[in-house]
Design a protein around this motif. Sequence first.
Motif, PDB file in Angstrom:
ATOM      1  N   ALA A   1       0.830  -1.220   0.000  1.00 18.70           N
ATOM      2  CA  ALA A   1       0.000   0.000   0.000  1.00 18.70           C
ATOM      3  C   ALA A   1       0.860   1.265   0.000  1.00 18.70           C
ATOM      4  O   ALA A   1       0.372   2.342  -0.335  1.00 18.70           O
ATOM      5  N   LEU A   2       2.117   1.145   0.385  1.00 21.80           N
ATOM      6  CA  LEU A   2       2.981   2.330   0.520  1.00 21.80           C
ATOM      7  C   LEU A   2       4.146   2.283  -0.469  1.00 21.80           C
ATOM      8  O   LEU A   2       5.277   2.646  -0.130  1.00 21.80           O
ATOM      9  N   LEU A   3       3.887   1.862  -1.683  1.00 23.35           N
ATOM     10  CA  LEU A   3       4.968   1.791  -2.673  1.00 23.35           C
ATOM     11  C   LEU A   3       5.446   3.198  -3.015  1.00 23.35           C
ATOM     12  O   LEU A   3       4.629   4.082  -3.298  1.00 23.35           O
ATOM     13  N   PRO A   4       6.766   3.432  -3.006  1.00 18.57           N
ATOM     14  CA  PRO A   4       7.263   4.792  -3.282  1.00 18.57           C
ATOM     15  C   PRO A   4       7.364   5.114  -4.769  1.00 18.57           C
ATOM     16  O   PRO A   4       7.569   6.266  -5.134  1.00 18.57           O
ATOM     17  N   SER A   5       7.255   4.116  -5.637  1.00 23.15           N
ATOM     18  CA  SER A   5       7.259   4.400  -7.076  1.00 23.15           C
ATOM     19  C   SER A   5       6.699   3.182  -7.789  1.00 23.15           C
ATOM     20  O   SER A   5       6.377   2.174  -7.164  1.00 23.15           O
TER      21      SER A   5
ATOM     22  N   GLN B   1       2.162  10.041 -14.060  1.00 26.76           N
ATOM     23  CA  GLN B   1       0.947  10.437 -13.333  1.00 26.76           C
ATOM     24  C   GLN B   1      -0.082   9.312 -13.326  1.00 26.76           C
ATOM     25  O   GLN B   1      -0.753   9.076 -12.318  1.00 26.76           O
TER      26      GLN B   1
ATOM     27  N   GLU C   1       0.583   6.121 -13.502  1.00 23.46           N
ATOM     28  CA  GLU C   1       1.079   5.097 -12.571  1.00 23.46           C
ATOM     29  C   GLU C   1       0.820   5.510 -11.124  1.00 23.46           C
ATOM     30  O   GLU C   1       0.436   4.692 -10.282  1.00 23.46           O
ATOM     31  N   ARG C   2       1.013   6.784 -10.859  1.00 18.29           N
ATOM     32  CA  ARG C   2       0.744   7.283  -9.507  1.00 18.29           C
ATOM     33  C   ARG C   2      -0.738   7.104  -9.157  1.00 18.29           C
ATOM     34  O   ARG C   2      -1.091   6.668  -8.063  1.00 18.29           O
ATOM     35  N   ALA C   3      -1.599   7.465 -10.120  1.00 22.81           N
ATOM     36  CA  ALA C   3      -3.040   7.375  -9.856  1.00 22.81           C
ATOM     37  C   ALA C   3      -3.448   5.917  -9.635  1.00 22.81           C
ATOM     38  O   ALA C   3      -4.225   5.610  -8.726  1.00 22.81           O
TER      39      ALA C   3
ATOM     40  N   THR D   1      -1.532   3.375  -8.679  1.00 24.92           N
ATOM     41  CA  THR D   1      -0.953   2.871  -7.428  1.00 24.92           C
ATOM     42  C   THR D   1      -1.762   3.378  -6.234  1.00 24.92           C
ATOM     43  O   THR D   1      -2.066   2.625  -5.308  1.00 24.92           O
ATOM     44  N   ARG D   2      -2.124   4.634  -6.291  1.00 28.37           N
ATOM     45  CA  ARG D   2      -2.915   5.227  -5.201  1.00 28.37           C
ATOM     46  C   ARG D   2      -4.288   4.546  -5.094  1.00 28.37           C
ATOM     47  O   ARG D   2      -4.798   4.332  -3.993  1.00 28.37           O
TER      48      ARG D   2
ATOM     49  N   ARG E   1      -4.299   1.451  -2.997  1.00 28.13           N
ATOM     50  CA  ARG E   1      -3.797   1.559  -1.617  1.00 28.13           C
ATOM     51  C   ARG E   1      -4.802   1.062  -0.584  1.00 28.13           C
ATOM     52  O   ARG E   1      -4.472   0.245   0.283  1.00 28.13           O
TER      53      ARG E   1
ATOM     54  N   GLY F   1       7.090   6.625   0.284  1.00 29.33           N
ATOM     55  CA  GLY F   1       6.016   5.642   0.124  1.00 29.33           C
ATOM     56  C   GLY F   1       4.611   6.160   0.335  1.00 29.33           C
ATOM     57  O   GLY F   1       3.704   5.747  -0.352  1.00 29.33           O
TER      58      GLY F   1
ATOM     59  N   PHE G   1       3.282   8.755  -3.006  1.00 32.26           N
ATOM     60  CA  PHE G   1       3.349   8.466  -4.445  1.00 32.26           C
ATOM     61  C   PHE G   1       1.938   8.596  -5.013  1.00 32.26           C
ATOM     62  O   PHE G   1       1.195   7.632  -5.151  1.00 32.26           O
TER      63      PHE G   1
ATOM     64  N   PRO H   1      -0.883  11.176  -7.610  1.00 30.69           N
ATOM     65  CA  PRO H   1      -0.894  12.107  -8.747  1.00 30.69           C
ATOM     66  C   PRO H   1      -0.649  13.545  -8.282  1.00 30.69           C
ATOM     67  O   PRO H   1      -0.944  13.896  -7.132  1.00 30.69           O
TER      68      PRO H   1
END
Lengths: 468, 204
Positions: free
Chosen positions: A287-291, A429, A431-433, A435-436, A439, B31, B34, B36
């Motif tokens: 849930a807390l992946l930094p990238s 962006q 990938e960020r969305a 991944t989020r 979570r 962590g 990350f 948007p």
Amino acid sequence: MRRAVGPLLAVTVALVLADSAIVTLALPDILQHLDTSVAQVAWVLISFNLVLGLVAVPTAVVFHRAQPRILGAIGIAVFAAASAWCAVAQSIEILNAARCLQALGGALALVGCLELLIDVYGERRGLAAWITAGVVGTAAGPVAGGLLTQAISWQAIFVVQVPFAVLAVPAALAVRDVPNVPELPPEADDPDDGEPAQQGPARHRPAIRHNLTLALLSAALTAALFLLVLLLVDGWRHSPATAAVTVSVVALAALAARPLARLLDPSPEVEVAVGSFLVAGGLVGLALLPSAELAWTIAPQALVGLGLGLTVDQLTAQAMHLRLPRVEHAAWTIGARHLGVVLGLAILTPIFVSDLQDAQVPAQEAITSLVLDAPLTAQDKVALAKALGDELKNQQGEVPDLHSAFVAADLPADARPAAAELERALNDQLERAATRAFRDSFLVGAGLALLALLAMVAPRRRSSPEDS
Amino acid sequence: MKRDLRGVAGLPAVALVLVAGVLGVQVAAGGGSFEPLKPADACAERVVTTQSEGIEGLTERLVLIGINEAACTLGLSREALTLELAQPGERTDEEIDALREGLKSAVRQLEEDGELPPPSELVNEALDTSDMNGFQKAAIRAIPDAMIDASLDTDDILLRAIDDLDLRDLLANLDNEDDLNKQIQDAVTQAVKDSLLDRLSDLL
């Protein structure tokens, strides 16, 4: 043939339990090939686990006096035939029906194989082989499914199971008849709380605590395996093969759990509690992946794998320990595991589907921000915005492939370096969305693992002062 | 047989260290964040740049500042308003008013910063793309730039053009680039004429 009997039966157990999650990485291909909906394709996974979870115990109750070699051979044959049917299914309805039949055959095969493995290897080794094959199958299922889907097709997942199962039928029949399970004397105590077993044929109550823990852990492990492959394939756009290789960390770490446990020699309860804690910790890590680098998933997966290796086989063994009829208690563990998977899917699917939808607005705003501020001319920005808008419309509900929008925008040569930089930023962006969006589901999965931990460490009820 | 300390605490201790180590490294590497890009506050000052030149670059800067100002007025982010305006459908009076005021505020901001081009530059570029006949274009080109610059104010022309623009119609035709250009060109031409007439009437 005699030497191959045990391994073939163990492989069959592993195949049946691998089928629980083996199609996870193939779901996008199945969705496309059978032209179906996301909700329907999810049933390819749910139907198998639900049927196996529901029929395992009744199968064991009804058939525990049947000859295991006959029962096992019939089950394996049905499983093989249903696997072949899955491979040739031309509609989602047929595939789901075939999966239900596969689970039915799988339940018979698991029940039969337990007694057959004990007959081949002896009580201790046979039970250990049955349990270990199940753990290996569970952990390796998604890996095998992903590799086969990428290398050949989703149908190959089912085709490759047929020859193993076909070979296992004569292997089951080759085992000599075993005597029926023994009966306990009426005074035999329940191994868990010391209460007497029921009168007549030996029949202990199911180990509720262990099976409940097993169900909760299965639900949590579903979060780890199912959600992670979805994140890798649909969120980060990796191929099924890359995703399969990535999640193989779970299976490898599970193998390392046993030597670790042997080295530190904890009690079974401590081992299960620590395993649950590791699964929870791994899920919080996911849930807390930094990238969106694959390397960041390795350590959390290793925690989950270690937890899996410490818990599932130990809980299965504990749930069956000294309980009779043995096959019924084995079936309770199968039921708990697979209904746990269904529970996990039922809880997590609506959460991540909703979160993925909610992620669209922040992703679109981030994309808009970057396009507005991009070092491109106004005309190029307008052309790109139109192409991106069309792409986003065409891929509603899925993470869009922005590259085709950049190709469609047909930008002049001098704008391409800036456009390439922008494309990288926009993909980041997305990938960020994505991944989020996963979570909360991973955190809920971690919560399920912590519930399993609580179920294991909660104080035991004692039936009488003498037992305490 | 009683288990020794290693048996009781060994595995839990190893697990604690592993979980704390993994989570600690992940949180230290960002962590928890990350996510948007979050839209900036539309009411905060924003530096706007452009890669385009001439009228196109000026228009881009005006639009970017104008949308930012309008978003601030409407209590939205610049990105949310842009996405909203890109959707088909009727615009509210509140949106149109906010956008018009935002564009006018952008003109005043660029004027204060001394970043508006002289009117002669605007006129020359407008003539290049204008559909006027050759005689009219030649006549206007014959007027010295100094005279144009002395007679007209860029900010005045732009503010008049913004007032003349039918923003509701313009936003409904965002997909039609030719129609969009024509509407803006007509509004600017009309603004130049009105400005000249006002200037003449002042002189007379």
